[in-house]
Design a protein around this motif. Structure first.
Motif, PDB file in Angstrom:
ATOM      1  N   ALA A  90      10.857  21.519  95.135  1.00 46.04           N
ATOM      2  CA  ALA A  90      10.873  22.538  96.189  1.00 46.04           C
ATOM      3  C   ALA A  90      12.156  23.351  96.137  1.00 46.04           C
ATOM      4  CB  ALA A  90      10.715  21.876  97.559  1.00 46.04           C
ATOM      5  N   ASP A  93      12.004  25.752  93.285  1.00 47.42           N
ATOM      6  CA  ASP A  93      11.109  26.846  93.637  1.00 47.42           C
ATOM      7  C   ASP A  93      11.833  27.868  94.504  1.00 47.42           C
ATOM      8  OD1 ASP A  93       8.400  27.891  93.387  1.00 47.42           O
ATOM      9  OD2 ASP A  93       8.295  27.634  95.562  1.00 47.42           O
ATOM     10  N   TRP A 139       4.823  18.601 100.673  1.00 47.89           N
ATOM     11  CA  TRP A 139       4.851  20.067 100.654  1.00 47.89           C
ATOM     12  C   TRP A 139       3.872  20.662 101.660  1.00 47.89           C
ATOM     13  CZ3 TRP A 139       4.410  20.405  94.617  1.00 47.89           C
ATOM     14  CH2 TRP A 139       5.652  20.106  94.044  1.00 47.89           C
ATOM     15  N   PRO A 165       8.792  24.486  99.672  1.00 49.14           N
ATOM     16  CA  PRO A 165       8.879  25.461  98.582  1.00 49.14           C
ATOM     17  C   PRO A 165       8.769  26.879  99.116  1.00 49.14           C
ATOM     18  CG  PRO A 165       7.194  23.774  98.162  1.00 49.14           C
ATOM     19  CD  PRO A 165       7.592  23.647  99.586  1.00 49.14           C
ATOM     20  N   ILE A 170       2.677  25.322  95.434  1.00 46.48           N
ATOM     21  CA  ILE A 170       3.127  25.233  94.048  1.00 46.48           C
ATOM     22  C   ILE A 170       1.951  24.794  93.184  1.00 46.48           C
ATOM     23  CG2 ILE A 170       4.560  23.913  92.442  1.00 46.48           C
ATOM     24  CD1 ILE A 170       6.743  23.865  94.501  1.00 46.48           C
TER      25      ILE A 170
END
Length: 306
Positions: A90, A93, A139, A165, A170
């Protein structure tokens, strides 16, 4: 057809070398830069100057590139605890502005675990399934809510599931040739299914299994991206192909049989045959990272024809 550059840094590459390849990847119009996740060289390579960590590398590249996607084929599930891995990915990202893709595998290379004191569990697939559930669950938990997981291998209680993220989701890559459990896992978690170093016939068979598993799980088979990874060795003439094959310790005919090798026209033709069975993305395994002219040739003479 997306063409992505795929590197194997454990065979011997510094961060500066990887940065040069990543910048060439971006400048030459390729879609993404991916790398393996290994800590020990394979075969006859001495691995000098030593291994680089996949996610530390991608964090650096996230700040030094602006367009290309960045990811792993595949992050080894044995290397990191899933809660920590979710934080790491994360964060990268965020550092990239939302350009990360996450490939996760069970881990397989026992010698590197012995070399660096990493536990190598006998049961890896069950761990992989839990890791995917945890990472994607963390996430996907809404801000202000908590995430818990009580499994056979991992136990998380009331995690704040942070950080998030940049991307809303993702992309998750799963790959391999397992006949039943791998397609089932891909159908549940994957946005992309990747087949490494397989023939056209084997790829078609495995893509079919994944399509069937996706439909059984209530997903459309075409909701997943289907991709292949193959070693690449392209030359403008026979002599250049032979030189590049020798540089990576391979024979031309073997590379033509098992990889993407030969003239640009030959490589375009073979990619086309994979496209006919549903592959829409190729990870080009580049083994000589000092040969940036190779990337330029692929960009100008192969990518331009797709």
């Amino acid at each position: 057809m997306d063409l992505r550059i795929f590197t194997e840094p454990q065979q011997g590459a510094s961060y500066d070398t990887l940065l040069a390849v990543a910048k060439a990847t971006e400048d030459l119009g390729f879609d993404a830069f991916f790398r393996s996740d290994h800590y020990l060289a394979m075969g006859d390579s001495d691995g000098l100057p030593g291994p680089t960590d996949a996610w530390i590398t991608l964090a650096g590249l996230a700040r030094e590139t602006s367009r290309i996607r960045l990811g792993t084929l595949m992050t080894a599930g044995t290397f990191r605890l899933p809660g920590v891995l979710a934080i790491q990915v994360a964060q990268v990202d965020q550092m990239s502005g939302g350009r990360v893709e996450f490939g996760l595998g069970a881990g397989w290379y026992e010698d590197e675990h012995k070399a660096y004191g990493i536990p190598f569990p006998k049961e890896k697939f069950g761990r992989l399934e839990e890791q995917l559930a945890i990472v994607t669950g963390l996430w996907g938990t809404k801000p202000g809510e908590t995430f818990s997981h009580h499994g056979t291998h991992y136990d998380l209680t009331d995690s704040p599931a942070l950080p998030k993220p940049t991307q809303a989701k993702i992309p998750v890559l799963i790959g391999g040739m397992g006949a039943s459990r791998t397609p089932r896992l891909a159908a549940r978690y994957a946005d992309e299914f990747n087949i490494p170093f397989a023939s056209l016939a084997d790829s078609e068979r495995q893509f079919g299994r994944v399509r069937e598993a996706a439909q059984a799980a209530g997903r459309g088979a075409d909701e997943l991206t289907y991709s292949n990874a193959l070693v690449v060795c392209v030359g403008k003439d026979d002599a250049e192909v032979a030189r590049r094959a020798a540089a990576i310790g391979r024979e031309v005919e073997e590379l033509k049989e098992n990889g993407l090798a030969g003239s640009p026209a030959e490589v375009v033709d073979k990619i086309g045959r994979f496209a006919e069975i549903g592959s829409t993305r190729f990870y080009l395994q580049v083994l000589d990272l000092s040969d940036l002219d190779h990337l330029e040739l692929i960009s100008s003479q192969v990518q331009s024809q797709l």
